[in-house]
Design a protein around this motif. Structure first.
Motif, mmCIF file in Angstrom:
data_model
loop_
_atom_site.group_PDB
_atom_site.id
_atom_site.type_symbol
_atom_site.label_atom_id
_atom_site.label_comp_id
_atom_site.label_asym_id
_atom_site.label_seq_id
_atom_site.Cartn_x
_atom_site.Cartn_y
_atom_site.Cartn_z
ATOM 1 N N GLU A 118 2.635 1.252 -1.185
ATOM 2 C CA GLU A 118 1.940 1.961 -0.112
ATOM 3 C C GLU A 118 1.277 3.224 -0.659
ATOM 4 O O GLU A 118 0.123 3.528 -0.350
ATOM 5 C CB GLU A 118 2.922 2.283 1.018
ATOM 6 N N CYS A 119 2.008 3.950 -1.513
ATOM 7 C CA CYS A 119 1.455 5.173 -2.115
ATOM 8 C C CYS A 119 0.244 4.881 -2.996
ATOM 9 O O CYS A 119 -0.714 5.647 -3.030
ATOM 10 C CB CYS A 119 2.523 5.892 -2.947
ATOM 11 N N THR A 126 -2.953 -3.555 -1.513
ATOM 12 C CA THR A 126 -3.277 -4.297 -0.301
ATOM 13 C C THR A 126 -2.014 -4.788 0.399
ATOM 14 O O THR A 126 -1.942 -4.775 1.629
ATOM 15 C CB THR A 126 -4.163 -5.512 -0.654
ATOM 16 N N HIS A 162 3.480 0.929 7.236
ATOM 17 C CA HIS A 162 2.047 1.105 6.976
ATOM 18 C C HIS A 162 1.529 0.133 5.925
ATOM 19 O O HIS A 162 0.390 0.241 5.481
ATOM 20 C CB HIS A 162 1.767 2.531 6.505
ATOM 21 N N LEU A 163 2.392 -0.781 5.488
ATOM 22 C CA LEU A 163 2.049 -1.688 4.393
ATOM 23 C C LEU A 163 2.085 -3.120 4.905
ATOM 24 O O LEU A 163 2.941 -3.470 5.717
ATOM 25 C CB LEU A 163 3.088 -1.523 3.272
ATOM 26 N N SER A 190 -9.929 3.976 -10.248
ATOM 27 C CA SER A 190 -10.497 5.295 -9.941
ATOM 28 C C SER A 190 -11.497 5.700 -11.006
ATOM 29 O O SER A 190 -12.547 6.269 -10.711
ATOM 30 C CB SER A 190 -9.400 6.363 -9.860
ATOM 31 N N ARG A 223 -2.552 7.198 -1.917
ATOM 32 C CA ARG A 223 -3.641 6.599 -1.152
ATOM 33 C C ARG A 223 -3.193 6.088 0.203
ATOM 34 O O ARG A 223 -3.944 5.482 0.921
ATOM 35 C CB ARG A 223 -4.217 5.405 -1.947
ATOM 36 N N GLY A 224 -1.921 6.281 0.515
ATOM 37 C CA GLY A 224 -1.395 5.673 1.729
ATOM 38 C C GLY A 224 -1.095 6.692 2.805
ATOM 39 O O GLY A 224 -1.590 7.827 2.794
ATOM 40 N N GLY A 227 -1.848 2.577 -2.702
ATOM 41 C CA GLY A 227 -2.957 1.970 -1.980
ATOM 42 C C GLY A 227 -3.119 0.478 -2.221
ATOM 43 O O GLY A 227 -4.232 -0.047 -2.109
ATOM 44 N N TYR A 244 0.151 2.016 -10.633
ATOM 45 C CA TYR A 244 -0.566 3.254 -10.939
ATOM 46 C C TYR A 244 -1.555 3.085 -12.085
ATOM 47 O O TYR A 244 -2.559 3.801 -12.148
ATOM 48 C CB TYR A 244 0.408 4.428 -11.134
ATOM 49 N N LEU A 293 -4.508 1.693 -10.260
ATOM 50 C CA LEU A 293 -5.178 2.775 -9.530
ATOM 51 C C LEU A 293 -5.983 3.656 -10.483
ATOM 52 O O LEU A 293 -7.120 4.046 -10.185
ATOM 53 C CB LEU A 293 -4.118 3.602 -8.782
#
Lengths: 241, 241
Positions: free
Chosen positions: B109-110, B114, B140-141, B235, A211-212, B112, B228, B231
């Motif tokens: 990060e992978c 916060t 990116h995190l 999902s 998701r990143g 997703g 995960y 996630l």
């Protein structure tokens, strides 16, 4: 004179003492947390040494004050890993980083996997660095080496296993599998992925959602998520019975 | 003259170029895979250097032929991480190993998540080694530093978050949570675990099942499995709507 095989670090030495491998002696630096009780229980002599001597024995600075002379690592027979009708086997296609191999071994042992298969060539083997990275888990886990990964996958499919390759971008997610019966999951090296001939030996490809912004999970993280999803699905089924 | 901050390694430099952090220059050894196109797009000069010079600049041998001078890492505000009503935040209680902090950042990060919260003291910070271990994911995190972890957990609960601590042996499994709404998961250092005052700030404790002989998963593996699972549950819910 026998060739000397060494493991180093607190967890690796403790697990070598607990596991099937023969331990000939333990070397210990003064201030290290003692493993003397564990060694004494096995009748293994504990030899006091300096930290510098230990560094030379371990050929690493990462020894945490303790090392042991052990018999060579006893690899498992790959075919035997498929005997159990619920076999869960991870195949690592040319993973050369000892940290990654060790990390996958630790997670596989924790998740109760049957074992790990690695190729004889162009792969990290179960070296002292891998023992350390696995926190000693390799002492309790079956690790098999095969000449040819594709041949092993063909054998696994003959024996009734489902063979899945993990690949970034594959349409099917790892959560869609039921992990029922003999299951083999193949992971490739970071960057290069699974080799084409190995990929061709898979029944299907699976991915982990990302998701990143970065491309993919670390290979040992991906293996761990898949192993725990298999454990979750299998536990849910057995609690239904 | 400004203090010099450096990141090194192929992924960390590429992600620094892609991310919000300002990059002042890229140093590159001759035979390295080129990042010139990425650097040129950002108007960043690429300076050719020898591998030895690069080792001195990076203060590491692990540079893979490339390094960059960057502005200091921009930490996030911890409170802001709780703004989203679906916030998923990992708190690391005094994790000192840069490899582990980097690995958790990469997985977060992978998946997703916060962001990550770490204490200001007795914790690895976002150093160049952590950037490397995260494969650049930290760019990116959101990573926030707090003076007091227990105070952050109290604030999170005030803001309506459920706070869970991960602890080997806890009766509740991580699969039992629904990960609905603001969710904070705390993990402690290997061996020591979560500190008592931090533990007291949790709504409940969760564990990952272990089926083998060794004690526990690596902290970054445990974090990845939990991320995960969150996630997966989220999902599944969003596809029901």
């Amino acid at each position: 004179m026998r060739e000397k095989f060494v493991v180093y670090g607190r967890n690796p030495v403790r697990e070598a003492l607990r596991g099937p491998r023969r331990v000939y002696r333990v070397w210990q630096a003064e201030e290290a947390e003692t493993l003397q009780r564990e060694a004494a229980m096995d009748g293994v002599p504990v030899v006091p040494v300096s930290r510098d001597e230990l560094g030379a024995i371990a050929n690493s600075r990462d020894h945490q004050g303790v090392a042991a002379e052990v018999e060579p690592y006893g690899y498992a027979n790959a075919e035997t890993l498929l005997d159990d009708e619920d076999a869960l086997v991870i195949v690592l296609d040319e993973i050369q980083d000892p940290q990654n191999l060790g990390a996958v071994c630790r997670s596989a042992e924790c998740a109760g996997a049957t074992g790990i298969v690695i190729p004889e060539r162009r792969s990290a083997a179960v070296t002292p660095a891998v023992c350390k990275a696995s926190a000693g888990a390799v002492e309790h886990l079956s690790v098999a080496r095969v000449r040819n990964v594709a041949d092993f996958l063909a054998l696994a499919r003959e024996r009734g296993a489902w063979v899945y390759g993990a690949e970034a971008g594959a349409t099917a997610h790892y959560t869609e599998l039921d992990y029922d019966g003999r299951t083999v999951v193949v992971l490739g090296a970071e960057g290069r992925g699974i080799r084409p001939r190995v990929r061709a030996g898979c029944d299907g490809m699976i991915s982990l959602p990302v998701r990143g912004a970065i491309e993919s999970l670390n290979v040992s993280s991906a293996a761990t998520v898949i192993l725990y999803e298999a454990l979750r699905k299998r536990s849910a089924r057995s609690s239904e019975i």
